[in-house]
Design a protein around this motif. Structure first.
Motif, PDB file in Angstrom:
ATOM      1  N   LEU A 127      46.400 108.841  39.554  1.00  0.00           N
ATOM      2  CA  LEU A 127      45.807 109.097  40.869  1.00  0.00           C
ATOM      3  C   LEU A 127      45.428 110.565  41.023  1.00  0.00           C
ATOM      4  N   LEU A 128      46.307 111.439  40.576  1.00  0.00           N
ATOM      5  CA  LEU A 128      46.034 112.866  40.694  1.00  0.00           C
ATOM      6  C   LEU A 128      44.762 113.232  39.944  1.00  0.00           C
ATOM      7  N   LEU A 129      44.607 112.731  38.721  1.00  0.00           N
ATOM      8  CA  LEU A 129      43.396 113.034  37.964  1.00  0.00           C
ATOM      9  C   LEU A 129      42.158 112.549  38.693  1.00  0.00           C
ATOM     10  N   ARG A 130      42.204 111.364  39.261  1.00  0.00           N
ATOM     11  CA  ARG A 130      41.039 110.820  39.969  1.00  0.00           C
ATOM     12  C   ARG A 130      40.720 111.616  41.232  1.00  0.00           C
ATOM     13  N   LEU A 131      41.732 112.113  41.885  1.00  0.00           N
ATOM     14  CA  LEU A 131      41.510 112.949  43.065  1.00  0.00           C
ATOM     15  C   LEU A 131      40.915 114.300  42.678  1.00  0.00           C
ATOM     16  N   LEU A 132      41.433 114.902  41.617  1.00  0.00           N
ATOM     17  CA  LEU A 132      40.907 116.190  41.180  1.00  0.00           C
ATOM     18  C   LEU A 132      39.474 116.055  40.682  1.00  0.00           C
ATOM     19  N   HIS A 133      39.200 114.946  39.999  1.00  0.00           N
ATOM     20  CA  HIS A 133      37.861 114.725  39.443  1.00  0.00           C
ATOM     21  C   HIS A 133      36.848 114.340  40.512  1.00  0.00           C
ATOM     22  N   GLY A 134      37.327 113.865  41.640  1.00  0.00           N
ATOM     23  CA  GLY A 134      36.427 113.488  42.725  1.00  0.00           C
ATOM     24  C   GLY A 134      36.100 112.018  42.781  1.00  0.00           C
ATOM     25  N   LEU A 135      36.774 111.192  41.972  1.00  0.00           N
ATOM     26  CA  LEU A 135      36.537 109.754  42.021  1.00  0.00           C
ATOM     27  C   LEU A 135      37.151 109.134  43.265  1.00  0.00           C
ATOM     28  N   LEU A 136      38.195 109.747  43.789  1.00  0.00           N
ATOM     29  CA  LEU A 136      38.832 109.301  45.023  1.00  0.00           C
ATOM     30  C   LEU A 136      38.845 110.454  46.014  1.00  0.00           C
ATOM     31  N   GLN A 195      32.251 118.887  34.879  1.00  0.00           N
ATOM     32  CA  GLN A 195      33.538 118.294  34.517  1.00  0.00           C
ATOM     33  C   GLN A 195      33.299 116.865  34.035  1.00  0.00           C
ATOM     34  N   ALA A 196      34.286 116.309  33.360  1.00  0.00           N
ATOM     35  CA  ALA A 196      34.179 114.940  32.852  1.00  0.00           C
ATOM     36  C   ALA A 196      35.572 114.340  32.792  1.00  0.00           C
ATOM     37  N   MET A 197      35.622 113.004  32.627  1.00  0.00           N
ATOM     38  CA  MET A 197      36.906 112.315  32.557  1.00  0.00           C
ATOM     39  C   MET A 197      36.815 111.163  31.573  1.00  0.00           C
ATOM     40  N   VAL A 198      37.909 110.976  30.805  1.00  0.00           N
ATOM     41  CA  VAL A 198      38.031 109.855  29.880  1.00  0.00           C
ATOM     42  C   VAL A 198      39.261 109.058  30.288  1.00  0.00           C
ATOM     43  N   PHE A 199      39.081 107.739  30.395  1.00  0.00           N
ATOM     44  CA  PHE A 199      40.144 106.863  30.886  1.00  0.00           C
ATOM     45  C   PHE A 199      40.956 106.282  29.731  1.00  0.00           C
ATOM     46  N   GLN A 200      42.105 105.714  30.091  1.00  0.00           N
ATOM     47  CA  GLN A 200      42.967 105.103  29.088  1.00  0.00           C
ATOM     48  C   GLN A 200      42.246 103.970  28.370  1.00  0.00           C
ATOM     49  N   ARG A 201      41.509 103.161  29.119  1.00  0.00           N
ATOM     50  CA  ARG A 201      40.686 102.114  28.529  1.00  0.00           C
ATOM     51  C   ARG A 201      39.231 102.556  28.583  1.00  0.00           C
ATOM     52  N   PRO A 202      38.637 102.829  27.435  1.00  0.00           N
ATOM     53  CA  PRO A 202      37.274 103.378  27.449  1.00  0.00           C
ATOM     54  C   PRO A 202      36.265 102.422  28.080  1.00  0.00           C
ATOM     55  N   GLU A 226      33.134 121.897  31.387  1.00  0.00           N
ATOM     56  CA  GLU A 226      34.043 123.040  31.405  1.00  0.00           C
ATOM     57  C   GLU A 226      35.475 122.598  31.677  1.00  0.00           C
ATOM     58  N   VAL A 227      35.620 121.437  32.318  1.00  0.00           N
ATOM     59  CA  VAL A 227      36.936 120.851  32.585  1.00  0.00           C
ATOM     60  C   VAL A 227      36.867 119.389  32.160  1.00  0.00           C
ATOM     61  N   LEU A 228      37.891 118.949  31.405  1.00  0.00           N
ATOM     62  CA  LEU A 228      37.938 117.567  30.936  1.00  0.00           C
ATOM     63  C   LEU A 228      39.287 116.956  31.314  1.00  0.00           C
ATOM     64  N   ASP A 266      37.525 125.508  21.931  1.00  0.00           N
ATOM     65  CA  ASP A 266      36.150 125.891  22.300  1.00  0.00           C
ATOM     66  C   ASP A 266      36.045 126.357  23.751  1.00  0.00           C
ATOM     67  N   GLY A 267      37.171 126.360  24.477  1.00  0.00           N
ATOM     68  CA  GLY A 267      37.171 126.887  25.832  1.00  0.00           C
ATOM     69  C   GLY A 267      37.128 125.862  26.937  1.00  0.00           C
ATOM     70  N   VAL A 268      37.214 124.571  26.609  1.00  0.00           N
ATOM     71  CA  VAL A 268      37.232 123.531  27.641  1.00  0.00           C
ATOM     72  C   VAL A 268      38.628 123.471  28.259  1.00  0.00           C
ATOM     73  N   LYS A 269      38.705 123.473  29.578  1.00  0.00           N
ATOM     74  CA  LYS A 269      39.982 123.295  30.259  1.00  0.00           C
ATOM     75  C   LYS A 269      40.373 121.823  30.169  1.00  0.00           C
ATOM     76  N   ILE A 270      41.500 121.542  29.515  1.00  0.00           N
ATOM     77  CA  ILE A 270      41.978 120.179  29.323  1.00  0.00           C
ATOM     78  C   ILE A 270      43.121 119.903  30.294  1.00  0.00           C
TER      79      ILE A 270
END
Length: 255
Positions: A63-72, A94-101, A169-171, A198-202
């Motif tokens: 949930l936290l990731l989705r809130l930070l990413h803006g999905l929620l 920014q971008a996001m990768v889910f547990q189930r692609p 810049e953020v993943l 390479d400088g991406v914030k993970i």
């Protein structure tokens, strides 16, 4: 008049983008079905550190990731990027990768091309980035294979390659190696480490203590929708400050 407008556009395009980090959550609240799942959460994420988020099931990590990413959208509180709310420009950085692609009914190559076309990149740039990322992800020999016929590990590498092709810049990564075999996990971790170098914030959610030891610079420990502890990974994993974190690391039930 037209020349002046064109000159302004060129100057604006050449102007460096404002920084989007640090990323701050302030008094963040999210509720569902009458339950408060994120409970007044405060958090500060700085550039340069590979951040791992851990905690028991139901702590609010995904949930936290989705809130930070803006999905929620939070029910209360705010998410600020370098002191300002997210807008479309920040969303594109920014971008996001889910547990189930989530993969399209296209080839591995087609999945990358579609994402880059949707971002508006020219054909020549799409071609260069697609070829580069398939090589980096070890998927070049499978470029023409339907994405949904790839193995689980290959699909997750493709999802990660597609996200990285957008040059975020953020993943945000939500357990990208869950339920994968050791070889696939190692390949995923290699892509993550390369992006970090390479400088991406993970920002990575994981239940895997070994993965946290291998990758993390800092660890955020969530419990019942709040940040219980945020510390350097080496210290957290050997000498956590909170009793709840100590119980979690020892494999005990955290109440």
């Amino acid at each position: 008049m037209l020349e002046r407008a064109l000159a302004f556009e060129v100057a604006a395009a050449a102007r460096p983008a404002l920084p989007i980090l640090p990323l701050e959550a302030k008094k963040l609240v999210f509720e569902a079905a009458g339950r408060r799942l994120i409970d007044g959460l405060d958090l500060l994420l700085r550039p340069g550190l590979l951040t791992v988020v851990m905690g028991p099931n139901g702590a609010g990590k995904s949930l936290l990731l989705r809130l930070l990413h803006g999905l929620l959208r939070p029910h209360a509180g705010s998410v600020l990027w370098a002191g300002r709310p997210a807008d479309r420009a920040i969303g594109r950085r920014q971008a996001m990768v889910f547990q189930r692609p989530v993969l399209l009914r296209r080839s591995a190559l087609g999945n990358l091309r579609h994402a880059l076309a949707a971002r508006g990149l020219a054909y020549s740039e799409r071609t260069v980035r697609t070829r580069k990322m398939l090589e980096i992800a070890g998927l070049a020999p499978l470029a023409r294979m339907p994405a949904r016929r790839l193995s689980g590990g290959e699909q997750q590498r493709l999802a990660l390659a597609r996200a990285l092709a957008l040059e975020p810049e953020v993943l945000f990564l939500d357990e990208p190696a869950a339920n994968l075999d050791p070889a696939s996990t190692l390949a995923i971790e290699g892509l993550i480490q390369r992006a970090h170098d390479d400088g991406v914030k993970i920002v990575l959610v994981t239940h895997d203590f070994g993965q946290a030891r291998r990758l993390a610079d800092e660890i955020i420990f969530l419990h019942k929708g709040r940040v219980e502890e945020q510390a350097a990974a080496a210290r957290f994993l050997t000498d956590p400050a909170s009793a709840k974190a100590e119980a979690f690391l020892a494999g005990r039930i955290v109440l």
